[in-house]
Design an enzyme around this catalytic site. Structure first.
Site, mmCIF file in Angstrom:
data_model
loop_
_atom_site.group_PDB
_atom_site.id
_atom_site.type_symbol
_atom_site.label_atom_id
_atom_site.label_comp_id
_atom_site.label_asym_id
_atom_site.label_seq_id
_atom_site.Cartn_x
_atom_site.Cartn_y
_atom_site.Cartn_z
ATOM 1 N N ASP A 26 0.879 -1.084 -0.145
ATOM 2 C CA ASP A 26 -0.022 0.000 0.141
ATOM 3 C C ASP A 26 0.874 1.291 -0.005
ATOM 4 O O ASP A 26 2.149 1.317 0.118
ATOM 5 C CB ASP A 26 -0.932 -0.050 1.262
ATOM 6 C CG ASP A 26 -1.508 1.140 1.451
ATOM 7 O OD1 ASP A 26 -2.356 1.557 0.520
ATOM 8 O OD2 ASP A 26 -1.791 1.822 2.612
ATOM 9 N N ASP A 28 -0.577 5.108 0.928
ATOM 10 C CA ASP A 28 -0.992 6.069 1.793
ATOM 11 C C ASP A 28 -0.767 5.493 3.462
ATOM 12 O O ASP A 28 -1.706 4.574 3.640
ATOM 13 C CB ASP A 28 -2.423 6.661 1.612
ATOM 14 C CG ASP A 28 -2.348 7.503 0.509
ATOM 15 O OD1 ASP A 28 -1.476 8.718 0.782
ATOM 16 O OD2 ASP A 28 -2.554 7.291 -0.638
ATOM 17 N N ASP A 197 -2.101 -0.839 5.874
ATOM 18 C CA ASP A 197 -2.507 -0.440 7.292
ATOM 19 C C ASP A 197 -4.295 -0.359 7.260
ATOM 20 O O ASP A 197 -4.571 -0.251 8.423
ATOM 21 C CB ASP A 197 -2.042 0.954 7.502
ATOM 22 C CG ASP A 197 -2.540 2.262 6.500
ATOM 23 O OD1 ASP A 197 -2.643 1.703 5.324
ATOM 24 O OD2 ASP A 197 -2.804 3.105 7.030
#
Length: 261
Positions: A26, A28, A197
């Protein structure tokens, strides 16, 4: 007269150098310390309360990520170039990512960024953090940005909108980019890692050999609820130490999946 030859599928780009390991990640809140889309929503859009409510709805299956994310971004009317400038001034790189990036490059481990965000934002931030040449070398699979209907430019008030990567409820189903690698014959298949996250990573959580989930974030909640093996990380320094041990044969991916730490 039509040809009887079958068209071969396009090759998987990350296999070009015949790697033993591929690292999907990922962007961000994973490569960066803050989520750029959350930052824009909180500071330029409808604010943190509505954003967090939308994230919880996605996490607990009450609505699709795609719809929640569209609503978030539609609340931002700032011209796109000004959004980029704001992000460049406020978003920071994970403190361990540069070392991780250089180790991966030196050890033939492709990094593939799978993002639920927008590629122009990611490219701008990576160029700022790593330099344009290094940023351009990274494969990114993400959503795009388009001029909103009735507007002339993304750089006018209310002028831009997200264009989703696919028609899934995720907007970008990250599993679709991983599965061609996961489904390779055993003698051709690299070891696959993923780091994430939050709620945009739910589609990828079960697809790789070892999942790194960021401490204190929503992805851990999902993994524990669904029984998905994972290993917690605080920053890419943690990830690099584990990946080095696996590459050296000191640790297996199964042994590394210890959950919360």
């Amino acid at each position: 007269m039509g040809s009887n030859c079958r068209l071969l599928p396009p090759p998987n780009p990350a296999l070009a150098t015949n790697p033993k390991f591929i690292f999907f990640t990922d962007f961000d809140g994973t490569i960066t310390q803050q989520d750029s889309n959350d930052f824009m929503t909180d500071n330029l859009g409808f604010g943190p309360e509505l954003r967090k409510r939308g994230n919880d709805d996605v996490l607990f299956g009450r609505r699709d990520f795609r719809d929640s994310f569209q609503e978030m971004l539609d609340s931002i009317h700032t011209p796109f170039d000004q959004c980029i400038e704001t992000l460049l001034q406020n978003i920071n790189l994970d403190p361990g990512f540069k070392d991780f990036y250089h180790w991966a490059k030196e050890n033939n481990m492709p990094i593939v960024i799978l993002s639920g965000g927008m590629e122009p934002v990611i490219r701008a931030l990576l160029a700022h953090f790593l330099g344009k040449e290094e940023a351009d070398s990274l494969q990114i699979v993400s959503n795009q940005v388009a001029v909103r209907e009735g507007k002339q430019s993304v750089n006018e008030e209310g002028g831009w909108t997200i264009t989703f990567h696919d028609d899934s409820g995720f907007g970008h189903d990250k599993s679709l980019a991983i599965r061609p690698y996961a489904n390779l014959p055993a003698d051709q298949r690299p070891v696959l890692f993923y780091a994430g996250d939050g709620v945009s990573d739910l589609s990828a959580a079960k697809e790789t050999d070892l999942l790194f989930a960021k401490a204190g974030k929503d992805l851990i909640t999902y993994c524990e609820k669904e029984g998905v093996p994972f290993r917690t990380f605080h920053d890419f320094t943690d990830i690099l130490a584990v990946v080095k041990d696996i590459a050296a044969g000191k640790l297996t991916v199964k042994e590394a999946a210890v959950g919360r730490k």
